[in-house]
Motif scaffolding. Structure first.
Motif, short mmCIF file in Angstrom:
data_model
loop_
_atom_site.label_atom_id
_atom_site.label_comp_id
_atom_site.label_asym_id
_atom_site.label_seq_id
_atom_site.Cartn_x
_atom_site.Cartn_y
_atom_site.Cartn_z
N GLU A 66 0.86 -1.22 -0.24
CA GLU A 66 -0.08 0.05 -0.10
C GLU A 66 0.87 1.29 -0.03
N LEU A 67 1.34 1.58 -1.29
CA LEU A 67 2.23 2.82 -1.41
C LEU A 67 1.66 4.13 -1.29
N ASN A 68 2.38 5.13 -0.84
CA ASN A 68 1.93 6.61 -0.57
C ASN A 68 0.61 6.45 0.37
N TYR A 69 0.48 5.73 1.25
CA TYR A 69 -0.48 5.50 2.33
C TYR A 69 -0.66 6.76 3.06
N ARG A 70 -1.91 7.13 2.99
CA ARG A 70 -2.36 8.34 4.05
C ARG A 70 -3.66 8.04 4.76
N LEU A 71 -3.87 8.22 6.18
CA LEU A 71 -4.70 7.72 6.90
C LEU A 71 -5.60 8.91 7.56
N ILE A 72 -6.89 8.76 7.77
CA ILE A 72 -7.42 9.62 8.62
C ILE A 72 -8.27 8.80 9.52
N LYS A 73 -8.24 8.94 10.88
CA LYS A 73 -9.06 8.33 12.04
C LYS A 73 -9.95 9.24 12.69
N ASP A 93 -1.13 0.76 -5.42
CA ASP A 93 -0.41 -0.41 -5.60
C ASP A 93 0.58 -0.04 -6.68
N ASP A 94 1.49 -1.08 -6.88
CA ASP A 94 2.74 -1.04 -7.72
C ASP A 94 2.44 -0.52 -8.98
N SER A 95 1.30 -0.80 -9.60
CA SER A 95 0.86 -0.51 -10.93
C SER A 95 0.40 1.09 -11.00
N GLY A 96 0.32 1.65 -10.05
CA GLY A 96 -0.37 3.19 -9.92
C GLY A 96 -1.81 3.14 -9.79
N ASN A 97 -2.33 2.22 -9.42
CA ASN A 97 -3.97 1.97 -9.05
C ASN A 97 -4.16 2.56 -7.76
N ASN A 123 -13.36 -2.09 4.10
CA ASN A 123 -13.55 -2.65 2.55
C ASN A 123 -12.73 -1.29 1.83
N GLU A 124 -12.66 -1.66 0.65
CA GLU A 124 -12.19 -0.89 -0.27
C GLU A 124 -12.70 -0.61 -1.48
N HIS A 125 -12.31 0.59 -2.32
CA HIS A 125 -12.66 0.14 -3.72
C HIS A 125 -11.70 1.06 -4.68
N PRO A 126 -11.53 1.10 -5.85
CA PRO A 126 -10.46 1.58 -6.38
C PRO A 126 -11.20 3.16 -6.88
N ILE A 127 -10.24 4.18 -6.84
CA ILE A 127 -10.64 5.56 -7.18
C ILE A 127 -9.76 6.05 -8.13
N ALA A 128 -10.07 7.02 -8.78
CA ALA A 128 -9.18 7.72 -9.79
C ALA A 128 -8.25 8.53 -9.17
#
Length: 153
Positions: A66-73, A93-97, A123-128
């Motif tokens: 999980e690259l360039n991970y940023r979190l808000i709690k 991810d490593d493909s830039g998605n 849960n997660e989903h892809p985003i642009a």
């Protein structure tokens, strides 16, 4: 000891949540693992790390993917030595998605302020890339950056 200590007030619970967020945004598995008891139990999706060594190994794997991970709690509820939070994080991810993950955690602390139990549902989903909302420089979220509620998440 790892203040703030239970029993939590609203203010100390909010502080504990922000300290956890800051630690995870630092993405240092060894340092983050020190916030947990030596025999801490986790449930994180389909993984069940036990103890600091397994937590550190889990986080090392997580942040390698999980690259360039940023979190808000954000605090949801608290009582005595327990805190419930909701959170969101973004990464690619490593493909830039890019992805945004949403979750809830239930935490239980020992008397010294270390987290003994962590139960996470995620849960997660892809985003642009252009739909990202967490755009601060890597590391601690700036104090003036909106939180989850402010962002409508």
């Amino acid at each position: 000891m790892r203040p703030p200590l239970p029993p939590f007030t609203r203010e100390s619970a909010i502080e504990k949540v922000r300290l956890a967020e800051d630690g995870w945004n630092g993405r240092d598995p060894a340092k983050v693992a020190l916030a947990y008891t030596s025999d801490s139990n986790w449930r994180n999706r389909a993984e069940f790390p036990h103890g600091r060594k397994e937590i550190e190994e889990f986080l090392t794997r997580k942040w390698a993917k999980e690259l360039n991970y940023r979190l808000i709690k954000e605090l949801w509820a608290f009582d005595g030595n327990r805190i419930a939070v909701r959170y969101a994080y973004e990464y690619h991810d490593d493909s830039g998605n890019w992805f945004r993950a949403y979750g809830n955690e239930n935490w239980e602390f020992d008397i010294d302020g270390y987290m003994a139990e962590r139960h996470a549902s995620i849960n997660e989903h892809p985003i642009a890339e252009e739909d990202r909302k967490f755009r601060w420089l890597l590391g601690r979220r700036p104090d003036d950056h909106p939180g989850l509620s402010d962002l409508g998440l």
